[in-house]
Design an enzyme around this catalytic site. Structure first.
Site, PDB file in Angstrom:
ATOM      1  N   THR A 239       4.625   3.772   5.157  1.00  0.00           N
ATOM      2  CA  THR A 239       3.978   3.604   3.846  1.00  0.00           C
ATOM      3  C   THR A 239       4.906   4.122   2.746  1.00  0.00           C
ATOM      4  O   THR A 239       4.472   4.338   1.619  1.00  0.00           O
ATOM      5  CB  THR A 239       2.640   4.390   3.775  1.00  0.00           C
ATOM      6  N   ARG A 241       8.943   3.348   2.041  1.00  0.00           N
ATOM      7  CA  ARG A 241       9.726   2.253   1.458  1.00  0.00           C
ATOM      8  C   ARG A 241      10.206   1.349   2.594  1.00  0.00           C
ATOM      9  O   ARG A 241      10.693   1.830   3.626  1.00  0.00           O
ATOM     10  CB  ARG A 241      10.948   2.792   0.702  1.00  0.00           C
ATOM     11  N   GLU A 270      10.181  -7.144  -0.342  1.00  0.00           N
ATOM     12  CA  GLU A 270       8.826  -7.300  -0.870  1.00  0.00           C
ATOM     13  C   GLU A 270       8.904  -8.303  -2.012  1.00  0.00           C
ATOM     14  O   GLU A 270       9.824  -8.193  -2.814  1.00  0.00           O
ATOM     15  CB  GLU A 270       8.281  -5.965  -1.398  1.00  0.00           C
ATOM     16  N   HIS A 289       1.951  -3.251  -0.176  1.00  0.00           N
ATOM     17  CA  HIS A 289       2.358  -2.071  -0.967  1.00  0.00           C
ATOM     18  C   HIS A 289       1.238  -1.627  -1.926  1.00  0.00           C
ATOM     19  O   HIS A 289       1.374  -1.710  -3.143  1.00  0.00           O
ATOM     20  CB  HIS A 289       3.658  -2.359  -1.747  1.00  0.00           C
TER      21      HIS A 289
END
Ligand code: DGY
Length: 335
Positions: A239, A241, A270, A289
């Protein structure tokens, strides 16, 4: 303030911080689009502003900083700041503010939730319902794993890692081991956590949860060589990067059953492509995210990010500063 300072606000942040800045007499330019600014837009608009309120999606690179060396402060709406060239900002005397801790509960909830969801294949099973595949009760089907008494390994036991570890200890009596550069005496006292070498962390964790910052030292740490040292029953949680894990290696480790499952709130890149193989794996849960995505956390981040700017202009210092060495250095004037 005699002449109002001009602040460029790079995204639509929660109102609370914007109102604080407006009330304190700043002149605000608010970016109204949903998308982040392109680098050229960010640089052009920054030109006639004294301060920048920005976030992860804004690339505060060396060329940007050199072009905008007149900026007096950059306040980041996030706890992470790997989008910012901090060394260059420090060299140019630009303090960087950030928003630590206020989103630790929210992010730890996502790590904890992903752990349970992965252990019980929740996202995959939800998809089977959507696909019309909820058939008969299968006594031997859809089996996950229980977490009681298992070992949680934390890579980077700081503010968020501590809250994840506490949840795991309280809910399931999990043993806590961790690997940090420096020991964490509070975790050892309060959670009976044990510092272990990186190799031991890999060998002993049933759930390995990543909570470190992304840096040159942590980029790509979780790669094939590392995954293959983990238990074949292990769950990997990230959780922090995405680039801390090597995604092709993670896919390979899951496909070849070097590890059992993965729960990810961060990916590399992402956004993740919708045909990424991770999205169709039974023992993988992916979120877009959203670690800090609660009303409480985002409002708090907005407030802290605004307070960093306000206090900087009132007192010359910031409550939450990444690079204190930049404070008080001589500034360039607006171009
Ligand atoms: C942070 O604050 O660094 C999160 O990743 C974004 O919410």
């Amino acid at each position: 303030m005699d002449t109002p300072k001009r602040v460029l606000v790079s995204r639509q942040f929660p109102e609370i911080g914007i109102e604080l800045l407006a009330r304190a007499g700043f002149e605000l330019t608010l970016w109204q689009k949903d998308r982040p600014m392109y680098p050229s837009e960010l640089a052009d608009l920054s030109m006639n502003h004294h301060a920048l309120l920005c976030t992860l999606s804004d690339m505060i690179t060396k060329p940007f900083l050199q072009q905008c060396s007149h900026l007096e402060i950059i306040s980041q709406f996030a706890v992470g700041y790997d989008n910012i060239d901090v060394d260059e900002a420090t060299r140019l005397g630009i303090p960087i503010g950030f928003t630590p801790d206020i989103m630790s509960e929210a992010t730890a909830d996502i790590a904890f939730g992903l752990m349970i969801a992965t252990a019980r294949k929740m996202f995959f099973l939800h998809k089977t319902i959507l696909a019309g595949e909820w058939g008969y009760f299968k006594p031997r089907g859809n089996l996950g794993m229980e977490l009681r008494g298992k070992t949680l390994g934390v890579f980077g036991l700081g503010r968020i890692g501590m809250k994840m570890a506490k949840r795991c200890k309280d809910a399931y009596g999990m043993e806590i081991i961790y690997h940090n550069r420096h020991p964490n005496p509070r975790a050892e006292k309060e959670l009976n956590a044990a510092w272990v070498s990186f190799d031991t962390l890999l060998a002993q964790s049933d759930v390995l949860s990543v909570h470190c910052v992304l840096s040159a030292q942590t980029r790509g740490v979780f790669n094939w060589d590392v995954f293959k040292q983990m238990k074949p029953t292990a769950i990997f949680i990230n959780t922090a990067r995405g680039p801390i894990h090597n995604e092709p290696d993670l896919i390979e480790a899951l496909c070849s059953k070097k590890i059992w499952g993965a729960g990810l709130d961060v990916t590399d890149p992402e956004p993740m492509a919708k045909d990424n193989p991770l999205l169709s794996m039974e023992t993988v849960c992916v979120l877009p995210h959203v670690g800090s995505g609660t009303l409480e956390a985002r409002n708090g981040m907005s407030r802290l990010a605004a307070e960093n700017i306000i206090e900087f202009y009132q007192t010359g210092t910031l409550p939450h500063v990444v690079n204190p060495m930049a404070l008080g250095r001589k500034k360039n004037e607006l171009p």
